[in-house]
Motif scaffolding. Structure first.
Motif, PDB file in Angstrom:
ATOM      1  N   PRO A  71      -4.899  59.132 -20.163  1.00  0.00           N
ATOM      2  CA  PRO A  71      -4.001  58.154 -20.247  1.00  0.00           C
ATOM      3  C   PRO A  71      -3.793  57.657 -19.239  1.00  0.00           C
ATOM      4  CG  PRO A  71      -3.605  60.586 -20.652  1.00  0.00           C
ATOM      5  CD  PRO A  71      -4.659  60.573 -20.197  1.00  0.00           C
ATOM      6  N   GLY A  72      -3.185  57.766 -18.159  1.00  0.00           N
ATOM      7  CA  GLY A  72      -2.834  57.270 -17.301  1.00  0.00           C
ATOM      8  C   GLY A  72      -3.466  56.528 -16.400  1.00  0.00           C
ATOM      9  N   PHE A  73      -4.750  56.582 -16.092  1.00  0.00           N
ATOM     10  CA  PHE A  73      -5.984  55.979 -15.886  1.00  0.00           C
ATOM     11  C   PHE A  73      -6.340  55.377 -16.763  1.00  0.00           C
ATOM     12  CE2 PHE A  73      -8.835  55.147 -13.446  1.00  0.00           C
ATOM     13  CZ  PHE A  73     -10.032  55.125 -13.720  1.00  0.00           C
ATOM     14  N   MET A  74      -7.063  55.019 -17.913  1.00  0.00           N
ATOM     15  CA  MET A  74      -6.932  54.151 -18.975  1.00  0.00           C
ATOM     16  C   MET A  74      -6.374  53.126 -18.877  1.00  0.00           C
ATOM     17  SD  MET A  74     -10.152  54.812 -18.493  1.00  0.00           S
ATOM     18  CE  MET A  74     -10.163  53.670 -19.530  1.00  0.00           C
ATOM     19  N   GLU A  75      -4.631  53.191 -19.059  1.00  0.00           N
ATOM     20  CA  GLU A  75      -4.085  52.084 -19.279  1.00  0.00           C
ATOM     21  C   GLU A  75      -4.186  51.289 -18.275  1.00  0.00           C
ATOM     22  OE1 GLU A  75      -0.219  52.623 -19.770  1.00  0.00           O
ATOM     23  OE2 GLU A  75       0.412  55.072 -18.871  1.00  0.00           O
ATOM     24  N   HIS A  76      -4.412  51.359 -17.101  1.00  0.00           N
ATOM     25  CA  HIS A  76      -4.467  51.249 -15.997  1.00  0.00           C
ATOM     26  C   HIS A  76      -5.611  50.597 -15.708  1.00  0.00           C
ATOM     27  CE1 HIS A  76       0.404  51.543 -15.562  1.00  0.00           C
ATOM     28  NE2 HIS A  76      -0.007  52.546 -14.602  1.00  0.00           N
ATOM     29  N   ALA A  77      -6.384  50.832 -16.020  1.00  0.00           N
ATOM     30  CA  ALA A  77      -7.397  50.787 -15.375  1.00  0.00           C
ATOM     31  C   ALA A  77      -8.936  50.485 -16.344  1.00  0.00           C
ATOM     32  CB  ALA A  77      -8.560  51.676 -15.124  1.00  0.00           C
ATOM     33  N   GLY A  78      -7.987  50.419 -18.044  1.00  0.00           N
ATOM     34  CA  GLY A  78      -9.170  49.946 -19.306  1.00  0.00           C
ATOM     35  C   GLY A  78      -9.426  48.564 -19.242  1.00  0.00           C
ATOM     36  N   ALA A  79      -9.112  47.590 -18.688  1.00  0.00           N
ATOM     37  CA  ALA A  79      -9.090  46.189 -18.803  1.00  0.00           C
ATOM     38  C   ALA A  79     -10.208  45.697 -17.331  1.00  0.00           C
ATOM     39  CB  ALA A  79      -7.402  45.625 -18.831  1.00  0.00           C
ATOM     40  N   ILE A  80      -9.814  46.537 -16.312  1.00  0.00           N
ATOM     41  CA  ILE A  80     -10.440  46.853 -15.270  1.00  0.00           C
ATOM     42  C   ILE A  80     -11.792  46.652 -15.321  1.00  0.00           C
ATOM     43  CG2 ILE A  80     -10.153  46.352 -12.417  1.00  0.00           C
ATOM     44  CD1 ILE A  80      -7.153  47.694 -13.122  1.00  0.00           C
ATOM     45  N   ILE A  81     -11.996  47.660 -15.341  1.00  0.00           N
ATOM     46  CA  ILE A  81     -13.322  48.199 -15.465  1.00  0.00           C
ATOM     47  C   ILE A  81     -13.994  48.744 -16.877  1.00  0.00           C
ATOM     48  CG2 ILE A  81     -13.332  50.672 -14.987  1.00  0.00           C
ATOM     49  CD1 ILE A  81     -14.459  49.286 -12.518  1.00  0.00           C
ATOM     50  N   GLY A  82     -13.919  48.195 -17.841  1.00  0.00           N
ATOM     51  CA  GLY A  82     -14.215  48.244 -18.867  1.00  0.00           C
ATOM     52  C   GLY A  82     -15.285  47.562 -18.734  1.00  0.00           C
ATOM     53  N   MET A  83     -15.847  46.032 -17.873  1.00  0.00           N
ATOM     54  CA  MET A  83     -16.812  45.563 -18.546  1.00  0.00           C
ATOM     55  C   MET A  83     -17.962  46.640 -17.914  1.00  0.00           C
ATOM     56  SD  MET A  83     -17.949  42.122 -17.727  1.00  0.00           S
ATOM     57  CE  MET A  83     -18.091  42.240 -16.025  1.00  0.00           C
ATOM     58  N   PRO A  84     -17.370  47.421 -16.889  1.00  0.00           N
ATOM     59  CA  PRO A  84     -19.560  48.179 -16.719  1.00  0.00           C
ATOM     60  C   PRO A  84     -19.701  49.676 -17.582  1.00  0.00           C
ATOM     61  CG  PRO A  84     -17.588  49.295 -15.125  1.00  0.00           C
ATOM     62  CD  PRO A  84     -17.475  47.471 -15.750  1.00  0.00           C
ATOM     63  N   PHE A  85     -18.688  49.818 -18.777  1.00  0.00           N
ATOM     64  CA  PHE A  85     -18.862  50.883 -19.741  1.00  0.00           C
ATOM     65  C   PHE A  85     -19.249  49.903 -20.388  1.00  0.00           C
ATOM     66  CE2 PHE A  85     -17.380  54.562 -18.300  1.00  0.00           C
ATOM     67  CZ  PHE A  85     -15.878  54.485 -17.610  1.00  0.00           C
ATOM     68  N   SER A  86     -18.692  48.840 -21.295  1.00  0.00           N
ATOM     69  CA  SER A  86     -19.922  47.739 -22.121  1.00  0.00           C
ATOM     70  C   SER A  86     -21.034  47.557 -21.535  1.00  0.00           C
ATOM     71  CB  SER A  86     -18.603  46.728 -22.477  1.00  0.00           C
ATOM     72  OG  SER A  86     -18.232  45.770 -21.242  1.00  0.00           O
ATOM     73  N   TRP A  87     -21.379  47.023 -20.400  1.00  0.00           N
ATOM     74  CA  TRP A  87     -23.176  46.911 -19.935  1.00  0.00           C
ATOM     75  C   TRP A  87     -23.786  48.305 -19.870  1.00  0.00           C
ATOM     76  CZ3 TRP A  87     -23.711  43.206 -15.551  1.00  0.00           C
ATOM     77  CH2 TRP A  87     -23.259  41.810 -16.173  1.00  0.00           C
ATOM     78  N   GLU A  88     -23.053  49.713 -19.713  1.00  0.00           N
ATOM     79  CA  GLU A  88     -23.640  50.919 -19.904  1.00  0.00           C
ATOM     80  C   GLU A  88     -23.886  50.875 -21.856  1.00  0.00           C
ATOM     81  OE1 GLU A  88     -21.318  54.051 -20.042  1.00  0.00           O
ATOM     82  OE2 GLU A  88     -23.103  55.305 -19.877  1.00  0.00           O
ATOM     83  N   GLY A  89     -22.650  51.431 -22.700  1.00  0.00           N
ATOM     84  CA  GLY A  89     -22.491  51.349 -23.364  1.00  0.00           C
ATOM     85  C   GLY A  89     -24.483  50.281 -24.045  1.00  0.00           C
ATOM     86  N   ALA A  90     -24.166  49.486 -23.895  1.00  0.00           N
ATOM     87  CA  ALA A  90     -25.395  47.946 -24.488  1.00  0.00           C
ATOM     88  C   ALA A  90     -26.764  48.374 -23.931  1.00  0.00           C
ATOM     89  CB  ALA A  90     -25.481  46.630 -23.802  1.00  0.00           C
ATOM     90  N   ILE A 373      -7.028  59.213  -8.294  1.00  0.00           N
ATOM     91  CA  ILE A 373      -7.971  58.992  -8.663  1.00  0.00           C
ATOM     92  C   ILE A 373      -8.502  57.478  -8.448  1.00  0.00           C
ATOM     93  CG2 ILE A 373      -6.212  58.364 -10.064  1.00  0.00           C
ATOM     94  CD1 ILE A 373      -7.615  59.869 -12.820  1.00  0.00           C
ATOM     95  N   ILE A 374      -7.016  56.238  -8.371  1.00  0.00           N
ATOM     96  CA  ILE A 374      -7.808  55.041  -7.524  1.00  0.00           C
ATOM     97  C   ILE A 374      -7.714  55.398  -5.961  1.00  0.00           C
ATOM     98  CG2 ILE A 374      -7.532  53.131  -7.974  1.00  0.00           C
ATOM     99  CD1 ILE A 374      -6.064  53.262 -10.769  1.00  0.00           C
ATOM    100  N   TYR A 375      -8.156  55.408  -5.496  1.00  0.00           N
ATOM    101  CA  TYR A 375      -8.280  55.392  -4.456  1.00  0.00           C
ATOM    102  C   TYR A 375      -7.239  54.681  -3.321  1.00  0.00           C
ATOM    103  CZ  TYR A 375      -9.297  56.140   0.798  1.00  0.00           C
ATOM    104  OH  TYR A 375      -9.512  56.264   2.473  1.00  0.00           O
ATOM    105  N   ARG A 376      -6.090  55.485  -2.854  1.00  0.00           N
ATOM    106  CA  ARG A 376      -4.636  54.720  -2.734  1.00  0.00           C
ATOM    107  C   ARG A 376      -4.503  53.656  -3.322  1.00  0.00           C
ATOM    108  NH1 ARG A 376      -6.566  54.000   4.084  1.00  0.00           N
ATOM    109  NH2 ARG A 376      -6.503  55.663   4.033  1.00  0.00           N
ATOM    110  N   VAL A 377      -4.464  54.096  -5.345  1.00  0.00           N
ATOM    111  CA  VAL A 377      -3.382  52.820  -5.772  1.00  0.00           C
ATOM    112  C   VAL A 377      -3.120  54.094  -6.752  1.00  0.00           C
ATOM    113  CG1 VAL A 377      -3.432  51.811  -7.525  1.00  0.00           C
ATOM    114  CG2 VAL A 377      -4.972  51.027  -6.001  1.00  0.00           C
TER     115      VAL A 377
END
Lengths: 431, 340
Positions: A71-90, A373-377
């Motif tokens: 959850p600590g990753f997703m709360e930051h990353a979700g908004a940034i990297i959600g796009m490819p997941f939605s394309w993957e979902g499609a 988990i996010i390189y150097r971030v």
């Protein structure tokens, strides 16, 4: 999560590559009417259906595990990297629809429409795999945001999706899917052909699988090389861990084999090729390659696992590439050696090789990114769920997947028996 | 489109995907539940179920993934929060999903099913109930505000967030609802008039069950003094939804009696949509209501920044433009009510 991913990737790879094998067999049937091709296509499609189902549900687990475990990753990353997941979902949605149409539409669709649905399964599979790997690429090569006071701002999802690592990782994995599935399918049919040398179905299956396996295995070293060069540029400590390169140096040697010892910073039992690493990583024998000593101790990935996994993958890749040269040669010459007991035995032995390489490769890229988990971030330790007792989840899912694997094997055996019965019946009809 | 509208549009998409999942995925789970209650000897029901679900279940369940992706892209903090407090029921739900999908597929494809048929069937039926139950519990946990708990101890945060009679009741209601959806859908899956008659009677029984349980859920919301109850009956939209859904019940009954399967399915779909609408209207704009007022997290505060939302919406529109026609093609290929 590594466990779920390790499990899912096998099914996802099969789901990416097999539809193309089937489409080829199906195409040949529609063009030539040769009965063995339709038997093969139908047999393969039943196997694919079962594997697809397991792949799909394990994928569902993963989309939730992102949050359940990180959850600590997703709360930051979700908004940034959600796009490819939605394309993957499609893409996956299209794939699910297409596979429903293909598996059940034999009698309800026109032949070429039906064939096209099968092809769509493959194409959308490749696309969805690519998209989801963009997300992993982003973890290795973050882009499209500024990290200010522990939060991401100025989010640019497009830049995030098309990050530096995305394309090469995506390509490497897609080729790997074809390679691993190709050798696995070839190995299985080789084993069966060995027991039933007169089977036309297995012979046809072997040919199709070998073409995919060989071609992809010859492309892969080039792609892998490009991937490694990308890593050398973007994640030098990952490269250092992969190659067990402890000391920063020019003319860095390439180490073949060997067991790294972190406490002493030496690699024992290795064969060193002088200047090899500098050359491979940067194309210049005198280039400086950073060793692990260039990084603070708490930012160095675990060397032993990363290095051994990397060597495993490269060795397997090299073996498969070499054999592929032989395979293509034998195919071209229509040599009977291809179906000799010796060669079939060899292929059968290589059945799991490609998948072992895939698991090894994922180990390299994921373990080699630690402690990030996010390189150097963002560090992995800061992203994990606070819930205690996670090991319970791990055990439950591991047991579940093991049970499924056992069942799958049993089902596969019965399907193979059915195929043999069908081939026999066809043969009897023609006598 | 300004930022507020973007957020609302995204929330709308999330609601719609959940409604579609409840209807289509619910039908699949419901089939397993119906099978469980139909008894082991009812072979005809089983074979109709097998035929009905097989081509479409993979596609039906993707709606859940779409919903999750929208959630973590557009409302990542909510996703993270829910994934933490509701870790246990979510993990259990996943086990159910895996078992159900695999049991169904293995049963369908195993060339010698007699050997393990009983195992597959039992797992399929039980995991369908189990998953539906957990999905209801999760929804109940969100509605009641328990999922928004800010407890600090293990039990408070990870167990009491969902282990509560109200949540359990929503779970049971969900099972009944899914069963009803399946029973209604099944009516259209057979030409045999005797079988159809049986399916119609079954669908009616399930419908009655669901209505009663719905009443129980609402009553219990009052009994447990949940904020949800207050809001549900105060909000004009949820009252309207409840009213409309209730008005549609006799319509559905009539359509079932007249054995008009396609219209029945449409009305069933409308009822499901209205139920979801009622739920959402009662808690809007909170995404994760809290037990104490003021502690809730509204969609506006939780939303991702505008560029993310904009791109997500584009992706959704583009995706749906491709997917909806494909889905219609799939359903028409397999669900055209067979003409004699």
């Amino acid at each position: 999560m590594a466990m779920s991913l390790g499990f899912h990737i096998v099914f996802a790879s099969i789901g990416i590559a097999m539809p193309f094998f089937m489409a080829l067999s199906h195409y040949r049937y529609l063009r030539t009417g040769k009965r063995s091709y339709i038997l093969l296509t139908k047999a393969w499609s039943k196997g694919v259906a079962v594997f697809f189902a397991v792949g799909a549900v394990s994928g569902t687990v993963l989309s939730f595990e992102l949050g359940l475990l990180w959850p600590g990753f997703m709360e930051h990353a979700g908004a940034i990297i959600g796009m490819p997941f939605s394309w993957e979902g499609a893409a996956f949605f299209l794939e699910a629809i297409a596979i429903g149409l293909f598996l059940y539409g034999w009698d309800r669709l026109r032949p070429w429409t039906h064939w096209f649905c099968g092809l769509v399964v493959g194409i959308s599979g490749v696309l969805s795999g690519f998209f989801v790997i963009c997300a992993n690429g982003w973890m290795n090569s973050p882009a499209g945001f500024d990290w200010v006071n522990g939060r991401a701002v100025n989010i640019d999802p497009v830049a995030a999706m098309f990050n530096d690592a995305a394309f090469i990782q995506g390509l490497h994995m897609t080729v790997a899917a074809f390679q691993a599935t190709g050798f696995a399918v070839a190995g299985l049919h080789a084993l069966l052909l060995r027991r039933r040398p007169r089977s036309v179905v297995h012979r046809d299956a072997l040919h199709i699988a070998l073409v995919f396996a060989a071609v992809s295995s010859l492309i892969q070293p080039l792609v892998g090389h490009a991937a490694a060069q990308s890593v050398a540029r973007r994640q030098p400590e990952k490269l250092a861990a992969m190659e067990a390169h402890f000391t920063t140096a020019r003319r860095a040697p390439l180490l073949l084999g060997g067991i790294p010892d972190v406490s002493t910073g030496r690699v024992d039992y290795a064969l060193a090729v002088p200047g090899g690493l500098s050359f491979l990583a940067f194309g210049d024998v005198d280039a400086e390659v950073q060793g692990l000593d260039a990084f603070p101790p708490d930012e160095r990935p675990p060397v032993l696992i990363t290095h051994l996994a990397f060597q495993t993958m490269v060795v397997i890749g090299s073996v498969l590439a070499t054999i592929s040269v032989v395979i293509l040669f034998l195919l071209k010459r229509r040599s009977p050696l291809l179906t000799s007991r010796l060669f079939l035995g060899l292929l059968a032995a290589l059945t799991p090789a490609g998948f072992i390489a895939i698991e090894a490769g994922w180990t390299v890229t994921e373990v080699g990114r630690q402690p990030w988990i996010i390189y150097r971030v963002l560090r992995t330790a800061d992203a994990v769920t606070p819930m205690p007792g996670i090991v319970v989840s791990l055990v439950v899912f591991t047991v579940l997947y093991l049970i499924l694997t056992v069942l799958l094997i049993a089902i596969m055996r019965r399907m193979i028996a059915m195929l043999h019965a069908a081939e026999k019946a066809e043969g009897a009809q023609h006598e | 489109m300004n930022e507020l509208q973007l957020i609302e549009m995204t929330a709308l998409f999330l609601a719609v995907t959940l409604a579609l999942y409840a209807l289509l995925g619910g039908a699949d789970f419901g089939a397993g539940i119906v099978e469980l209650f139909a008894g082991g000897r009812d072979r005809e029901t089983r074979s109709v179920i097998n035929q009905a679900i097989a081509p479409v279940w993979e596609a039906n369940h993707v709606w859940l993934i779409v919903a999750v992706v929208i959630l973590f892209t557009a409302f990542p903090q909510a996703y993270a929060r829910l994934s933490t407090t509701l870790h246990i029921p979510l993990a259990l739900m996943l086990v159910g999903i895996v078992l159900r999908g695999c049991a169904f597929t293995f049963r369908h494809y195993d060339p010698r099913p007699e050997e393990q048929d009983a195992l597959y069937t039992r797992v399929f039926a039980l995991s369908s109930v189990f998953t539906a139950l957990l999905q209801g519990i999760i929804v109940g946990a969100v509605i009641s505000g328990r999922a928004g708990s800010d407890a600090t101890d293990f039990v408070g945060l990870y167990v009491l967030s969902w282990l509560h009679p109200f949540c359990a009741l929503v779970g049971v209601f969900t099972c009944a609802l899914y069963g009803t959806i399946a029973a209604v859908f099944l009516v259209g899956e057979t030409r045999d008039s005797a079988l159809r008659g049986r399916f119609v009677r079954r669908a009616k029984r399930w419908l009655l069950c669901t209505v009663m349980l719905g009443g129980v859920v609402l009553a219990s919301a009052y009994l447990f003094d949940l904020q949800f109850a207050e809001k549900f009956f105060e909000d004009a939209r949820s009252r309207l939804a409840l009213g409309a859904a209730t008005a549609l019940l006799p319509v559905l009954w009539l359509l079932l009696t007249r054995e008009m399967p396609n219209l029945s399915r449409i009305v069933m779909g409308l009822i499901v949509a209205l139920i979801l609408l009622g739920w959402i209207a009662a808690q809007f704009p909170a995404l994760i209501p809290a037990q104490t007022s003021g502690g809730e997290e509204a969609i506006y505060a939780l939303a991702a920044p505008a560029p993310t939302l904009r791109l997500l919406l584009w992706a959704l529109f583009a995706g749906l433009a491709l997917i909806v026609p494909a889905l219609i093609f799939l359903l028409r290929t397999f669900k055209r009510t067979p003409s004699a």
